[in-house]
Design a protein around this motif. Sequence first.
Motif, short mmCIF file in Angstrom:
data_model
loop_
_atom_site.label_atom_id
_atom_site.label_comp_id
_atom_site.label_asym_id
_atom_site.label_seq_id
_atom_site.Cartn_x
_atom_site.Cartn_y
_atom_site.Cartn_z
N ARG A 251 0.71 -1.27 -0.09
CA ARG A 251 -0.28 0.01 0.25
C ARG A 251 0.73 1.17 -0.07
NH1 ARG A 251 -5.34 0.78 3.59
NH2 ARG A 251 -5.84 2.85 2.90
N GLU A 252 1.97 1.04 0.75
CA GLU A 252 2.71 2.51 0.65
C GLU A 252 3.46 2.71 -0.49
OE1 GLU A 252 5.46 1.61 4.01
OE2 GLU A 252 3.91 1.63 5.51
N SER A 253 3.95 1.66 -1.26
CA SER A 253 4.52 1.77 -2.41
C SER A 253 3.55 1.94 -3.82
CB SER A 253 5.42 0.74 -2.66
OG SER A 253 4.69 -0.49 -2.95
N GLY A 254 2.45 1.29 -3.71
CA GLY A 254 1.51 1.45 -4.82
C GLY A 254 1.80 0.41 -5.71
N GLN A 255 3.32 -0.07 -5.83
CA GLN A 255 3.62 -1.20 -6.94
C GLN A 255 5.02 -1.86 -6.30
OE1 GLN A 255 3.21 -0.37 -11.10
NE2 GLN A 255 4.83 -1.84 -11.52
N LEU A 256 5.18 -3.11 -6.50
CA LEU A 256 6.18 -3.71 -6.14
C LEU A 256 6.47 -4.74 -7.51
CD1 LEU A 256 5.47 -4.78 -2.31
CD2 LEU A 256 7.32 -2.95 -3.37
N ASP A 257 7.84 -4.60 -7.56
CA ASP A 257 8.05 -5.45 -8.72
C ASP A 257 9.50 -6.29 -8.21
OD1 ASP A 257 6.62 -4.46 -11.18
OD2 ASP A 257 7.81 -2.67 -10.81
N GLU A 258 9.00 -7.63 -7.97
CA GLU A 258 10.05 -8.41 -7.25
C GLU A 258 9.61 -10.13 -7.55
OE1 GLU A 258 10.58 -5.79 -3.11
OE2 GLU A 258 9.45 -7.76 -2.99
N ALA A 259 10.61 -10.71 -7.54
CA ALA A 259 10.40 -12.03 -7.64
C ALA A 259 9.73 -12.56 -9.05
CB ALA A 259 9.71 -12.95 -6.53
N GLY A 260 10.05 -11.60 -10.30
CA GLY A 260 9.43 -11.86 -11.36
C GLY A 260 7.90 -11.41 -11.46
N LEU A 261 7.27 -10.76 -10.57
CA LEU A 261 5.96 -10.17 -10.36
C LEU A 261 5.80 -9.07 -10.26
CD1 LEU A 261 4.96 -13.07 -7.80
CD2 LEU A 261 4.84 -13.26 -10.08
N SER A 262 4.48 -8.36 -10.62
CA SER A 262 4.24 -6.89 -10.20
C SER A 262 3.03 -6.99 -9.57
CB SER A 262 4.12 -6.33 -11.73
OG SER A 262 3.58 -4.99 -11.40
N LEU A 273 -14.89 -7.50 6.51
CA LEU A 273 -14.88 -8.01 7.93
C LEU A 273 -14.54 -6.71 8.91
CD1 LEU A 273 -12.41 -11.04 6.94
CD2 LEU A 273 -15.07 -11.02 7.42
N ASP A 274 -15.13 -5.51 8.73
CA ASP A 274 -15.02 -4.40 9.55
C ASP A 274 -16.12 -3.99 9.96
OD1 ASP A 274 -14.00 -2.28 10.84
OD2 ASP A 274 -13.63 -1.05 8.87
N THR A 275 -16.88 -3.35 9.54
CA THR A 275 -18.28 -2.49 10.03
C THR A 275 -19.40 -3.56 9.65
OG1 THR A 275 -18.32 -1.32 8.06
CG2 THR A 275 -17.40 -0.25 9.74
N ARG A 276 -20.49 -3.07 10.26
CA ARG A 276 -21.68 -4.01 10.12
C ARG A 276 -22.40 -4.00 8.74
NH1 ARG A 276 -27.72 -3.04 13.41
NH2 ARG A 276 -28.62 -5.14 12.30
N GLU A 277 -22.18 -2.89 8.16
CA GLU A 277 -22.48 -2.87 6.64
C GLU A 277 -21.11 -2.84 5.75
OE1 GLU A 277 -25.22 0.35 5.41
OE2 GLU A 277 -25.88 0.62 7.37
N ILE A 278 -21.29 -3.96 5.05
CA ILE A 278 -19.93 -4.19 4.36
C ILE A 278 -19.59 -2.87 3.45
CG2 ILE A 278 -18.90 -5.58 2.52
CD1 ILE A 278 -20.80 -7.99 3.23
N ALA A 279 -20.45 -2.22 2.83
CA ALA A 279 -20.18 -1.11 2.19
C ALA A 279 -19.49 0.02 2.88
CB ALA A 279 -21.24 -0.53 1.39
N LYS A 280 -19.74 -0.10 4.10
CA LYS A 280 -18.94 1.00 4.79
C LYS A 280 -17.56 0.86 5.65
CE LYS A 280 -23.29 3.37 5.94
NZ LYS A 280 -24.31 3.61 7.15
N GLY A 281 -17.12 -0.57 5.38
CA GLY A 281 -15.76 -1.00 5.71
C GLY A 281 -14.62 -0.06 5.33
N ARG A 282 -13.53 -0.27 6.06
CA ARG A 282 -12.58 0.90 5.73
C ARG A 282 -11.76 0.35 4.43
NH1 ARG A 282 -10.64 -2.91 9.28
NH2 ARG A 282 -8.53 -4.02 8.91
N ASP A 283 -11.01 1.30 3.88
CA ASP A 283 -10.48 0.88 2.46
C ASP A 283 -9.42 0.12 2.47
OD1 ASP A 283 -9.41 0.83 -0.05
OD2 ASP A 283 -9.75 3.02 -0.16
N VAL A 284 -9.34 -1.27 2.03
CA VAL A 284 -8.14 -1.97 2.03
C VAL A 284 -7.60 -2.19 0.63
CG1 VAL A 284 -8.95 -3.43 4.19
CG2 VAL A 284 -9.58 -4.10 1.67
N GLY A 285 -8.18 -1.59 -0.44
CA GLY A 285 -7.83 -1.53 -1.51
C GLY A 285 -7.78 -2.70 -2.64
N ASN A 286 -7.64 -2.45 -3.79
CA ASN A 286 -7.71 -3.33 -4.77
C ASN A 286 -6.18 -3.83 -5.16
OD1 ASN A 286 -10.52 -3.11 -5.33
ND2 ASN A 286 -9.98 -1.02 -5.96
N ILE A 287 -6.12 -5.27 -5.31
CA ILE A 287 -4.65 -5.83 -5.36
C ILE A 287 -4.73 -6.67 -6.80
CG2 ILE A 287 -3.05 -7.31 -4.46
CD1 ILE A 287 -5.21 -5.45 -2.05
#
Length: 320
Positions: A251-262, A273-287
């Motif tokens: 998350r800090e870097s936004g992108q890592l290129d290591e071990a032949g992977l991006s 798995l955060d708040t009662r309503e799934i849509a209001k959960g904290r942002d864990v990002g798209n990987i």
Amino acid sequence: MRLFAALIACSLALPLAADPAAWSREFPKTDFSQSSIAEWSEIRSGGPPRDGIPALSSPDFVPASQDAKLDEREPVITLDMDGAPARAYPIRYLLWHEIVNDSVSGIPVAVTYCPLCNSALSFDRRTAAGVLEFGVTGKLRHSDMVMYDRQTESWWQQARGEAIVGSLTGTELTLLPSWMESWSAFRQAHPDGLVMAEPSFRRAYGQNPYRGYDTSRQPFLYTGENPPHGIDPLARVVRVGERAWPLTRLRESGQLDEAGLSLTWQSGQASPLDTREIAKGRDVGNIRVQDGQGHDVPHDLLFAFAFHAFWPDGTWMLGQ
């Protein structure tokens, strides 16, 4: 009562001692003489009985453009296979069912999600023993879901896709490239895609029955070692094979290129798995994880304790 609270209540009320003799009454076809488990005590009741968490088979789908139930930030598991429109399996349904037996482009697949480990994996259901259909045993090992196949009633470790009890012990399922992303990201990338329709069960779809779990101090029914390097047991890591990248680092870097992977991270996905309503959960990002040719690579985004439990000799990609 929330499902997580109910699981705790059931687990306290039920005997947790490993007992293959008792399990054989629930699973009469399972060959308990064959197992790769060092100690039966590794397997514990999670509360619900066999099929108490009902797996789904042959679900209905609707065009992504027509589904109005999902919030833009809600997570889905995306499965994009050649010869068929991409499919989205909403976590709001998998929280309550954990396994979807489906067929995509003629290939039988199992899309799985274990909330207690945050492990979302998709498998090819074809094996040397034939095409298998999976259900939920109601048992846990290192807090991870133990699945079973309805053909031989062998038991399977979801996090590893491997049979651990029964006649198919040692058999490994082929892992398919799939990933968790927001509903918005799926629709943007796949405007002609399909999304699994709401199942015909009476469940509080859209609500998180494990409220606050991924900020808990300790995993549910886990008694193993905590991860090394001071990593929090419930911190998310990106696992590819036997390597794990802490999500905080990606998350800090936004992108890592290591071990032949991006590996890339973009904001916009709510934690289921955060708040009662799934849509209001904290942002864990798209990987996303891709190889040097830009092909999607099978991976998992699970909790650190689960990686350490199932890959104790795995490599921690700490960037040091």
